[in-house]
Design a protein around this motif. Structure first.
Motif, short mmCIF file in Angstrom:
data_model
loop_
_atom_site.label_atom_id
_atom_site.label_comp_id
_atom_site.label_asym_id
_atom_site.label_seq_id
_atom_site.Cartn_x
_atom_site.Cartn_y
_atom_site.Cartn_z
N ASP A 38 0.82 -1.22 0.00
CA ASP A 38 0.00 0.00 0.00
C ASP A 38 0.85 1.27 0.00
O ASP A 38 0.46 2.28 -0.59
N HIS A 39 2.00 1.21 0.65
CA HIS A 39 2.87 2.38 0.74
C HIS A 39 3.93 2.44 -0.37
O HIS A 39 4.81 3.29 -0.35
N GLY A 40 3.84 1.50 -1.31
CA GLY A 40 4.72 1.55 -2.47
C GLY A 40 6.14 1.08 -2.22
O GLY A 40 7.03 1.31 -3.05
N ILE A 41 6.39 0.40 -1.09
CA ILE A 41 7.73 -0.13 -0.84
C ILE A 41 8.03 -1.25 -1.83
O ILE A 41 9.14 -1.38 -2.35
N ILE A 42 7.01 -2.08 -2.10
CA ILE A 42 7.10 -3.13 -3.12
C ILE A 42 5.85 -3.05 -3.98
O ILE A 42 4.82 -2.50 -3.56
N ARG A 43 5.93 -3.60 -5.19
CA ARG A 43 4.78 -3.54 -6.10
C ARG A 43 3.69 -4.55 -5.75
O ARG A 43 2.51 -4.28 -5.94
N ASP A 44 4.09 -5.70 -5.26
CA ASP A 44 3.14 -6.76 -4.94
C ASP A 44 3.78 -7.70 -3.94
O ASP A 44 4.98 -7.60 -3.64
N ARG A 45 3.00 -8.66 -3.43
CA ARG A 45 3.53 -9.56 -2.41
C ARG A 45 4.54 -10.55 -2.96
O ARG A 45 5.27 -11.17 -2.19
N GLY A 46 4.58 -10.71 -4.28
CA GLY A 46 5.63 -11.51 -4.87
C GLY A 46 7.01 -10.96 -4.61
O GLY A 46 8.01 -11.67 -4.73
N ALA A 50 12.13 -16.82 4.04
CA ALA A 50 10.99 -17.69 4.31
C ALA A 50 9.76 -16.80 4.39
O ALA A 50 9.81 -15.71 4.97
N ARG A 51 8.66 -17.25 3.81
CA ARG A 51 7.45 -16.44 3.77
C ARG A 51 6.25 -17.36 3.61
O ARG A 51 6.40 -18.58 3.36
N LEU A 52 5.06 -16.81 3.76
CA LEU A 52 3.86 -17.55 3.42
C LEU A 52 3.63 -17.43 1.92
O LEU A 52 3.74 -16.34 1.35
N SER A 53 3.31 -18.54 1.28
CA SER A 53 2.99 -18.49 -0.13
C SER A 53 1.64 -17.81 -0.33
O SER A 53 0.70 -18.01 0.46
N GLU A 54 1.53 -17.00 -1.37
CA GLU A 54 0.26 -16.37 -1.72
C GLU A 54 -0.55 -17.24 -2.67
O GLU A 54 -1.71 -16.94 -2.95
#
Length: 367
Positions: free
Chosen positions: A207-215, A221-225
């Motif tokens: 939302d704040h534009g730090i990254i374009r998307d959760r990808g 390690a992360r939760l898969s979307e």
């Protein structure tokens, strides 16, 4: 407890068979691979650069199943690469860089990444291995992430297979870890209070534009979307499929151990972010040739002792899944023969460029 499902994604380079330089032939290889009965088109994907391809196993229950799919996919893709005049290479970094700027893949998402970070995208000449382990829900997944954090540097060290860059020895065992760590959200994930905290903070980054998307949550390690899994992304692609099987077995055992600890109400380990970052850096620098931070004691220890501690820590989970004998045997061989980074250096020293190319393109070898 039911055996946890596991799936593996592997990224590979396409290289010129004589020079070892990367070549932009991903679409040609994907087309050739898709014509083969042994591989489904959905199992072969494009990556950021046109000199890279990715394969994805189906969801698996046993490590033998994982190994069978990896061998099948590697073999089919290697044949497809040969058909279009290049070779498939299993190295975490491109040992010899291409002539000119590497071509970006055609998807709008990848082209936007070039706009955002042109030089970073051009230097993304790295290939990793991602292991997905099934979890019942995202709350469990977040609890697992919190408990995995201290073990991620150990996985980096075990899976280090990227010592070379632009024709030179970086003196790092996993140079891929250093390169990948330059993106805005990368490295060890922070601790999260719960699943809502994870969703809120991940959403805020978009939302704040730090990254374009959760990808672009490039944590190790992360939760898969896309899938109901924890996705561990800490390791380089492996030289041999059975080494990938070893990491899949260890990671599944770590996830199962974390879930057992959460059910028992054991406190999650506490590790400050700066300490986590330093432990990852040292693991990338030295691999298994020096000392590692031992998550069980909180102190540095010989790498072999830390790996032995990991086996002991996950032993109940390995036994429950029927993986103890296979994983233990593969760990002993790794400690005896050295990891991919060690063997790349040895191949280059003994056989020069040709020797290195033979090593990293012998990707269907199991011994």
């Amino acid at each position: 407890m039911d055996t946890l499902t596991v799936g593996v994604e592997e990224e590979f380079f396409l290289i010129h068979p004589a020079t070892g330089r990367t070549v932009p032939r991903a679409e040609h290889v994907r087309t050739a691979a898709g014509l083969r009965p042994a591989v489904a088109s959905s199992e072969v994907q494009s990556e950021l650069l046109q000199c890279q391809v990715e394969v994805n196993t189906p969801v698996c229950l046993g490590l033998d199943e994982v190994g069978g799919h990896l061998l099948r996919l590697r073999h089919s893709l290697a044949e497809a690469a040969e058909d279009v005049g290049c070779r498939l290479a299993a190295s975490g970094s491109a040992p010899f860089t291409p002539l000119g700027t590497p071509a970006i893949s055609t998807s709008p998402r990848y082209r936007s990444m070039r706009v955002d970070a042109a030089q970073l995208a051009a230097e993304q000449l790295i290939c990793g291995m991602h292991v997905h382990v099934g979890v019942p829900d995202r709350a469990t997944g977040v609890a697992v992430l919190n408990r995995l954090r201290p073990w991620l540097p150990v996985l980096v060290a075990i899976g280090a297979n990227s010592p070379l860059w632009d024709g030179a020895d970086t003196q790092f065992s996993s140079w891929r870890t250093v390169v990948f760590g330059r993106w805005p959200v990368s490295g060890t994930p922070p601790p999260f209070a719960d699943a809502d905290d994870y969703e809120r903070r991940a959403g805020a980054l978009v939302d704040h534009g730090i990254i374009r998307d959760r990808g672009q949550l490039y944590w190790q390690a992360r939760l898969s979307e896309r899938f109901p899994t924890v996705e561990v992304r800490a390791t380089d692609v492996q030289l041999r499929p059975d080494e990938a099987v070893l990491l899949a077995g260890l990671i599944r055992a770590l996830v199962a151990t974390a879930m057992a600890g959460e059910r028992a109400g054991a406190p999650a380990p506490v590790q400050p972010p700066e300490f986590a970052a330093g432990a990852v850096w040292h693991a990338a620098r030295y691999g298994l040739t020096n000392r590692l931070h031992d998550p069980l004691t909180g102190h540095p220890a010989k790498a072999g002792d830390v790996v032995a501690g990991l086996l002991k820590y996950t032993l109940p989970a390995l036994r429950e899944a029927g993986d103890e004998r296979q994983v233990t045997s593969l760990v002993h061989r790794l400690l005896r023969d050295g990891q991919g980074a060690d063997r790349q250096r040895a191949a280059l020293a003994a056989g020069g460029r040709d020797g290195l190319i033979r090593l990293i393109t012998g990707i269907t070898a199991t011994a």
